[in-house]
Scaffold this motif. Sequence first.
Motif, PDB file in Angstrom:
ATOM      1  N   ILE A  48       0.695  -1.278  -0.068  1.00 42.87           N
ATOM      2  CA  ILE A  48       0.073   0.158  -0.053  1.00 42.87           C
ATOM      3  C   ILE A  48       0.796   1.281  -0.106  1.00 42.87           C
ATOM      4  O   ILE A  48       0.700   2.282  -0.836  1.00 42.87           O
ATOM      5  CB  ILE A  48      -1.168   0.012   1.172  1.00 42.87           C
ATOM      6  N   ALA A  49       1.859   1.262   0.828  1.00 41.26           N
ATOM      7  CA  ALA A  49       2.860   2.411   0.950  1.00 41.26           C
ATOM      8  C   ALA A  49       3.421   2.604  -0.428  1.00 41.26           C
ATOM      9  O   ALA A  49       3.601   3.674  -1.095  1.00 41.26           O
ATOM     10  CB  ALA A  49       3.920   2.261   1.841  1.00 41.26           C
ATOM     11  N   HIS A  50       3.789   1.564  -1.186  1.00 42.14           N
ATOM     12  CA  HIS A  50       4.328   1.682  -2.344  1.00 42.14           C
ATOM     13  C   HIS A  50       3.378   2.205  -3.492  1.00 42.14           C
ATOM     14  O   HIS A  50       3.588   3.017  -4.139  1.00 42.14           O
ATOM     15  CB  HIS A  50       4.867   0.208  -3.084  1.00 42.14           C
ATOM     16  N   MET A  51       2.342   1.677  -3.554  1.00 45.15           N
ATOM     17  CA  MET A  51       1.305   1.982  -4.456  1.00 45.15           C
ATOM     18  C   MET A  51       0.783   3.771  -4.174  1.00 45.15           C
ATOM     19  O   MET A  51       0.874   4.454  -5.029  1.00 45.15           O
ATOM     20  CB  MET A  51      -0.089   1.286  -4.089  1.00 45.15           C
ATOM     21  N   ILE A  52       0.884   4.257  -2.957  1.00 45.87           N
ATOM     22  CA  ILE A  52       0.851   5.395  -2.760  1.00 45.87           C
ATOM     23  C   ILE A  52       1.696   6.417  -2.951  1.00 45.87           C
ATOM     24  O   ILE A  52       1.730   7.595  -3.478  1.00 45.87           O
ATOM     25  CB  ILE A  52       0.109   5.895  -1.200  1.00 45.87           C
ATOM     26  N   SER A  53       2.990   6.044  -2.723  1.00 44.65           N
ATOM     27  CA  SER A  53       4.428   6.872  -3.048  1.00 44.65           C
ATOM     28  C   SER A  53       4.346   6.789  -4.567  1.00 44.65           C
ATOM     29  O   SER A  53       4.977   7.761  -5.152  1.00 44.65           O
ATOM     30  CB  SER A  53       5.228   5.995  -2.592  1.00 44.65           C
ATOM     31  N   GLN A  54       3.919   5.909  -5.366  1.00 38.93           N
ATOM     32  CA  GLN A  54       3.993   5.954  -6.712  1.00 38.93           C
ATOM     33  C   GLN A  54       2.782   6.769  -7.293  1.00 38.93           C
ATOM     34  O   GLN A  54       3.002   7.113  -8.611  1.00 38.93           O
ATOM     35  CB  GLN A  54       3.940   4.605  -7.336  1.00 38.93           C
ATOM     36  N   ASN A  55       2.019   7.361  -6.676  1.00 42.52           N
ATOM     37  CA  ASN A  55       0.955   8.012  -7.182  1.00 42.52           C
ATOM     38  C   ASN A  55       0.878   9.498  -6.120  1.00 42.52           C
ATOM     39  O   ASN A  55      -0.343   9.679  -5.731  1.00 42.52           O
ATOM     40  CB  ASN A  55      -0.331   7.076  -6.969  1.00 42.52           C
ATOM     41  N   ASN A  56       1.721  10.276  -6.169  1.00 39.08           N
ATOM     42  CA  ASN A  56       1.833  11.400  -5.506  1.00 39.08           C
ATOM     43  C   ASN A  56       1.606  11.577  -4.357  1.00 39.08           C
ATOM     44  O   ASN A  56       1.033  12.489  -3.262  1.00 39.08           O
ATOM     45  CB  ASN A  56       0.934  12.486  -6.165  1.00 39.08           C
ATOM     46  N   GLY A  57       2.003  10.406  -3.234  1.00 35.63           N
ATOM     47  CA  GLY A  57       1.655  10.355  -2.029  1.00 35.63           C
ATOM     48  C   GLY A  57       2.846  10.201  -1.315  1.00 35.63           C
ATOM     49  O   GLY A  57       4.129   9.740  -1.733  1.00 35.63           O
ATOM     50  N   GLY A  58       2.915  10.474  -0.070  1.00 27.91           N
ATOM     51  CA  GLY A  58       4.080  10.026   1.324  1.00 27.91           C
ATOM     52  C   GLY A  58       3.609   9.148   2.061  1.00 27.91           C
ATOM     53  O   GLY A  58       2.593   8.539   1.832  1.00 27.91           O
ATOM     54  N   GLU A  59       4.698   8.903   3.067  1.00 31.95           N
ATOM     55  CA  GLU A  59       4.702   7.857   3.822  1.00 31.95           C
ATOM     56  C   GLU A  59       3.433   8.059   5.057  1.00 31.95           C
ATOM     57  O   GLU A  59       2.695   7.268   5.285  1.00 31.95           O
ATOM     58  CB  GLU A  59       6.040   7.882   4.608  1.00 31.95           C
ATOM     59  N   ASP A  60       3.334   9.508   5.323  1.00 34.30           N
ATOM     60  CA  ASP A  60       2.236   9.644   6.313  1.00 34.30           C
ATOM     61  C   ASP A  60       0.784   9.653   5.582  1.00 34.30           C
ATOM     62  O   ASP A  60      -0.016   9.062   6.305  1.00 34.30           O
ATOM     63  CB  ASP A  60       2.263  11.171   6.752  1.00 34.30           C
ATOM     64  N   GLU A  61       0.842   9.981   4.710  1.00 32.91           N
ATOM     65  CA  GLU A  61      -0.783   9.794   3.871  1.00 32.91           C
ATOM     66  C   GLU A  61      -0.921   8.050   3.683  1.00 32.91           C
ATOM     67  O   GLU A  61      -2.051   7.637   3.820  1.00 32.91           O
ATOM     68  CB  GLU A  61      -0.422  10.379   2.417  1.00 32.91           C
ATOM     69  N   ALA A  62       0.272   7.469   3.193  1.00 35.10           N
ATOM     70  CA  ALA A  62       0.199   5.879   3.027  1.00 35.10           C
ATOM     71  C   ALA A  62      -0.482   5.423   4.700  1.00 35.10           C
ATOM     72  O   ALA A  62      -1.257   4.430   4.680  1.00 35.10           O
ATOM     73  CB  ALA A  62       1.228   5.377   2.563  1.00 35.10           C
TER      74      ALA A  62
END
Length: 189
Positions: free
Chosen positions: A39-53
């Motif tokens: 999930i963290a990888h998916m979000i980081s690849q789509n304009n997100g950071g660790e806190d958002e993940a």
Amino acid sequence: MSKISKSNKLENDEQIIAGIKSGSSIALDAIYELYYPSIAHMISQNNGGEDEAKDIFQEAVIVLYDKVSKGNFELSSKLKTYLYSICRRLWLKQLNRAGFGSVDIRSYEDSLPDNDDIERHQELDKKFEQMEHAMSLLGEPCKTILHDFYIQNHSMQEICEKFGYTNTDNAKTQKYKCLQRLKKLFFMQ
């Protein structure tokens, strides 16, 4: 004694669901350990950071916990796929609210990614990273020749003129040698 109390680590979906039903903190730990990284990888690849993940994943776990606690939860896919789908929807909604373009989440609403698709995507990402690394080690003029030919779609004639080769056959030979070097660097990793 149940399997849950014997083991400090739960490894399959049925054990995790049973652990949530019984209120086991081990089940929640297993969910984070097994499923958060993708999930963290998916979000980081789509304009997100660790806190958002972390926030998105926490919301998905709460949704799962609520559904399992009500007693009528029936898992029709792998748990990883189920959580990924919830996180993906939540993240797309958040991107829409934040104004990152007009992401039409309806096209994602009914599609659950297959576990194999997630793993295949992660494997492709890894290979692209390996290729970038190999390209960075390649050096000039090979890096530019391959980039111009494969990325910029330049003809062999254009490459011949740019690098001052006497004819396109010499440019092709150099491109071939560069590809061989790139393959060697890629597979040595």
